[in-house]
Design an enzyme around this catalytic site. Structure first.
Site, PDB file in Angstrom:
ATOM      1  N   HIS A  35     -15.534  26.048  59.692  1.00  0.00           N
ATOM      2  CA  HIS A  35     -16.631  24.986  59.142  1.00  0.00           C
ATOM      3  C   HIS A  35     -17.305  25.658  57.824  1.00  0.00           C
ATOM      4  O   HIS A  35     -18.608  25.057  57.789  1.00  0.00           O
ATOM      5  CB  HIS A  35     -17.523  24.962  60.390  1.00  0.00           C
ATOM      6  CG  HIS A  35     -16.874  23.978  61.635  1.00  0.00           C
ATOM      7  ND1 HIS A  35     -16.561  22.755  61.375  1.00  0.00           N
ATOM      8  CD2 HIS A  35     -16.196  24.519  62.485  1.00  0.00           C
ATOM      9  CE1 HIS A  35     -16.312  22.227  62.530  1.00  0.00           C
ATOM     10  NE2 HIS A  35     -15.695  23.494  63.165  1.00  0.00           N
ATOM     11  N   THR A  36     -16.714  26.414  57.205  1.00  0.00           N
ATOM     12  CA  THR A  36     -17.407  27.005  55.999  1.00  0.00           C
ATOM     13  C   THR A  36     -16.850  26.301  54.939  1.00  0.00           C
ATOM     14  O   THR A  36     -17.585  26.204  53.668  1.00  0.00           O
ATOM     15  CB  THR A  36     -17.133  28.326  55.776  1.00  0.00           C
ATOM     16  OG1 THR A  36     -15.675  28.532  56.029  1.00  0.00           O
ATOM     17  CG2 THR A  36     -17.896  29.536  56.757  1.00  0.00           C
ATOM     18  N   GLY A 123      -5.056  22.304  67.177  1.00  0.00           N
ATOM     19  CA  GLY A 123      -6.139  22.872  66.031  1.00  0.00           C
ATOM     20  C   GLY A 123      -5.087  23.770  64.936  1.00  0.00           C
ATOM     21  O   GLY A 123      -5.760  24.555  64.305  1.00  0.00           O
ATOM     22  N   SER A 125      -3.290  22.036  62.682  1.00  0.00           N
ATOM     23  CA  SER A 125      -3.254  21.075  61.713  1.00  0.00           C
ATOM     24  C   SER A 125      -2.084  20.507  61.424  1.00  0.00           C
ATOM     25  O   SER A 125      -1.337  20.589  60.114  1.00  0.00           O
ATOM     26  CB  SER A 125      -3.762  21.837  60.331  1.00  0.00           C
ATOM     27  OG  SER A 125      -4.643  20.857  59.796  1.00  0.00           O
ATOM     28  N   GLU A 160      -7.238  12.127  54.701  1.00  0.00           N
ATOM     29  CA  GLU A 160      -8.282  12.391  55.956  1.00  0.00           C
ATOM     30  C   GLU A 160      -9.430  11.348  56.015  1.00  0.00           C
ATOM     31  O   GLU A 160      -9.831  10.729  56.670  1.00  0.00           O
ATOM     32  CB  GLU A 160      -8.630  13.819  56.186  1.00  0.00           C
ATOM     33  CG  GLU A 160      -7.379  14.552  56.536  1.00  0.00           C
ATOM     34  CD  GLU A 160      -6.675  14.666  57.894  1.00  0.00           C
ATOM     35  OE1 GLU A 160      -7.602  13.916  58.846  1.00  0.00           O
ATOM     36  OE2 GLU A 160      -5.674  15.200  58.105  1.00  0.00           O
ATOM     37  N   ASP A 172      -7.351  23.028  55.344  1.00  0.00           N
ATOM     38  CA  ASP A 172      -5.967  22.912  56.013  1.00  0.00           C
ATOM     39  C   ASP A 172      -4.817  22.473  54.851  1.00  0.00           C
ATOM     40  O   ASP A 172      -3.741  23.023  55.120  1.00  0.00           O
ATOM     41  CB  ASP A 172      -6.156  21.985  57.051  1.00  0.00           C
ATOM     42  CG  ASP A 172      -7.144  22.112  58.323  1.00  0.00           C
ATOM     43  OD1 ASP A 172      -7.616  23.268  58.169  1.00  0.00           O
ATOM     44  OD2 ASP A 172      -7.462  21.500  59.151  1.00  0.00           O
TER      45      ASP A 172
HETATM   46  C1  GLA Z   1     -10.769  21.191  60.555  1.00  0.00           C
HETATM   47  C2  GLA Z   1     -10.959  20.730  59.389  1.00  0.00           C
HETATM   48  C3  GLA Z   1     -11.019  21.741  58.239  1.00  0.00           C
HETATM   49  C4  GLA Z   1     -12.053  22.792  58.613  1.00  0.00           C
HETATM   50  C5  GLA Z   1     -11.872  23.382  60.069  1.00  0.00           C
HETATM   51  C6  GLA Z   1     -12.959  23.905  60.689  1.00  0.00           C
HETATM   52  O1  GLA Z   1      -9.597  21.816  60.494  1.00  0.00           O
HETATM   53  O2  GLA Z   1      -9.975  19.764  58.631  1.00  0.00           O
HETATM   54  O3  GLA Z   1     -11.258  21.224  57.022  1.00  0.00           O
HETATM   55  O4  GLA Z   1     -13.419  22.209  58.385  1.00  0.00           O
HETATM   56  O5  GLA Z   1     -11.766  22.291  60.908  1.00  0.00           O
HETATM   57  O6  GLA Z   1     -12.954  25.311  59.887  1.00  0.00           O
END
Ligand code: GLA
Length: 380
Positions: A35-36, A123, A125, A160, A172
Site C-alpha cells: 500500500h505504498t 493476492g 495479481s 483497472e 502489480d
Molecule cells: C493491490 C494493488 C497494488 C498495491 C497492492 C498493495 O495489489 O493492485 O497497486 O496497492 O494492492 O500493496
C-alpha cells in the site's frame, strides 16, 4: 511452462482453425512495501512462474473474439467505448484495447484464447498478468513495439481504474511487465526509478501460504484506504504521503479521524521498512528482513486493517514455528501470507500450517514455493 503454451495453442487452433502467436505474462509477489505504491513510496516486487498465456491472431474484422479457457466463457466485442463487454473478465481485455487506443496506439480486430495458472483471489495479481499479457501482445502485433514498457504497465493500471473499479497503484502491472528471472525489483513509485536485485537467498526459501479466503478489491475497502491516505496528504499540504514524517502526522492528529491517522501511520512506517530491507538484503542479513516482514504484518493487521482472522492465524503459526519472516501480501482482505523460511524448517512449517489451519477452518491452505521469473514476453 511449455504445457500452458501448448494448451492455449491447441484450443486456439480448434476454435479459430489457424495458428496464432503465443504471449505470456506473470503474477507477482512483493517482498515488502505494501500500500505504498499509490502513496508515492517504494515497493519490492518480483514476477513469478505463475501467469497467463494467450494465443492471438489478427482477424481482419472490426471486433475481438476472446475465449477464456478457465472460465469456459466467450466474449465478442468491438473497439469503441460503447462496445464494452458485460463479462467482468472480458472488461480487462477490452480495457487494455481502449487504453492503448486512448494513447494513440493501434488495435485492430483479433481472436484470442487464454488460460492461466495464477490462483485467483490469492493476492498474486492474476488481473495484472492478464492486462500485461494482452498489452504486450497488442504492442507487438499492431504497434511495432513502440509503446514503452512503462506505458504498458500504465495501460494495465488505467484498465483497472477505468474499466474494473479498482483504484490501484502501479506495483502489480510494473512487476508483471518488468519482471526478470531470479531478480526482485525496487521501484520508487514517485520517480519511477527502479533497480533489479538478484534474489537468491542461500539457506532460505520464500513460501506462499494461501488461506483460500477470496478477496474482491472492486467496491472494496481498498479504494477507501487510498482515500484515507489522500485526505491526510492533502491535510499536510502534500501530494502524497511519500515525504510525510511521524512528527508531521502527530502534529495534525487532532484534526483528522483516528482511522485516517492509523492508515497514514502505517504508510509512513512501511516506507522506511522497505529501505531498511534493501540495506539488510545487501548485507545478506535475512534476520532483519524477516523482522521487518513481521512488523509489516502487524501494521497491515492493526493499523491499516486489511488482514483477516485466517491470515493473522497463519502469521501466528509462522512465528511459533520460528519462521524468519511472515506477513500478509498484496492488497489484503484474504489471499496469501509470504514467508521467509529457513531451509531446515520448510517441511515442518508447511505440515504444521496445513494441519492447524485445517483443524480450525476445515480446509487446508494451498502452499507454493516462490520461483522468481520473467514478466511479459512473446513465447517463441
Ligand atoms: C493491490 C494493488 C497494488 C498495491 C497492492 C498493495 O495489489 O493492485 O497497486 O496497492 O494492492 O500493496
Amino acid at each position: 511452462m511449455e504445457d500452458m503454451k501448448e494448451k492455449v495453442a491447441k484450443a486456439f487452433k480448434e476454435r479459430f482453425g489457424q495458428q496464432g502467436t503465443t504471449y505470456a505474462s506473470s503474477g507477482r509477489i512483493n517482498l515488502i512495501g505494501e500500500h505504498t505504491d499509490y502513496n508515492g513510496g517504494f515497493v519490492f516486487p518480483g514476477a513469478i512462474d505463475k501467469g497467463i498465456w494467450a494465443e492471438l491472431a489478427a482477424n481482419g474484422l472490426e471486433k475481438c473474439r476472446v475465449y477464456s479457457m478457465d472460465l469456459d466463457d466467450y466474449a465478442e466485442f468491438g473497439l469503441k467505448e460503447e462496445d464494452a463487454p458485460s463479462q467482468g473478465w472480458a472488461r480487462y481485455v477490452f480495457g487494455v484495447c481502449r487504453e492503448i487506443q486512448k494513447r494513440g496506439g493501434k488495435v485492430e480486430g483479433f481472436d484470442a484464447v487464454f488460460a492461466g495458472n495464477v490462483p485467483l483471489g490469492a493476492g498474486l495479481s492474476s488481473s495484472a498478468a492478464l492486462e500485461s499479457c494482452f498489452a504486450f501482445a497488442l504492442n507487438d502485433m499492431f504497434n511495432n513495439n513502440v509503446i514503452s514498457k512503462f506505458d504498458l504497465a500504465r495501460i494495465g493500471q488505467s484498465t483497472e481504474h477505468n474499466y474494473c473499479g479498482v483504484n490501484c497503484g502501479i506495483m502489480d502491472q510494473f512487476a508483471s511487465v518488468f519482471g526478470r528471472k531470479g531478480h526482485l525489483m525496487r521501484l520508487d513509485c514517485r520517480s519511477m526509478e527502479y533497480e533489479y536485485f538478484p534474489f537468491d537467498p542461500k539457506e532460505y526459501r520464500l513460501v506462499l501460504v494461501d488461506s483460500r479466503v477470496k478477496h474482491e478489491l472492486k467496491d472494496s475497502p481498498y479504494n477507501k484506504r487510498r482515500e484515507s491516505c489522500e485526505r491526510v496528504a492533502s491535510r499536510l499540504g502534500m501530494e502524497t504521503l511519500r515525504d510525510a514524517t511521524m512528527e508531521q502526522l502527530d502534529a495534525i492528529k487532532g484534526d483528522i479521524s483516528a482511522e485516517d491517522y492509523f492508515r497514514a501511520k502505517f504508510v509512513i512506517e512501511e516506507k522506511d521498512r522497505v529501505l531498511a530491507v534493501c540495506d539488510a538484503l545487501e548485507k545478506g542479513d535475512y534476520e532483519t528482513v524477516g523482522k521487518k516482514m513481521y512488523e509489516t504484518h502487524r501494521g497491515l493487521s492493526k493499523d491499516y486493517e486489511v488482514s483477516c482472522e485466517e491470515l493473522d492465524f497463519l502469521n501466528d503459526i509462522a512465528k511459533e514455528c520460528g519462521v524468519t519472516g511472515s506477513r500478509i501480501m498484496g492488497g489484503g482482505f484474504g489471499g496469501c501470507t509470504i514467508n521467509l523460511v529457513p531451509d531446515g524448517l520448510h517441511d515442518s512449517f508447511i505440515a504444521e500450517a496445513k494441519a492447524r489451519f485445517n483443524e480450525k477452518y476445515g480446509h487446508e491452505p494451498m502452499v507454493y514455493d516462490v520461483v522468481i521469473s520473467d514478466g511479459a514476453r512473446k513465447c517463441e
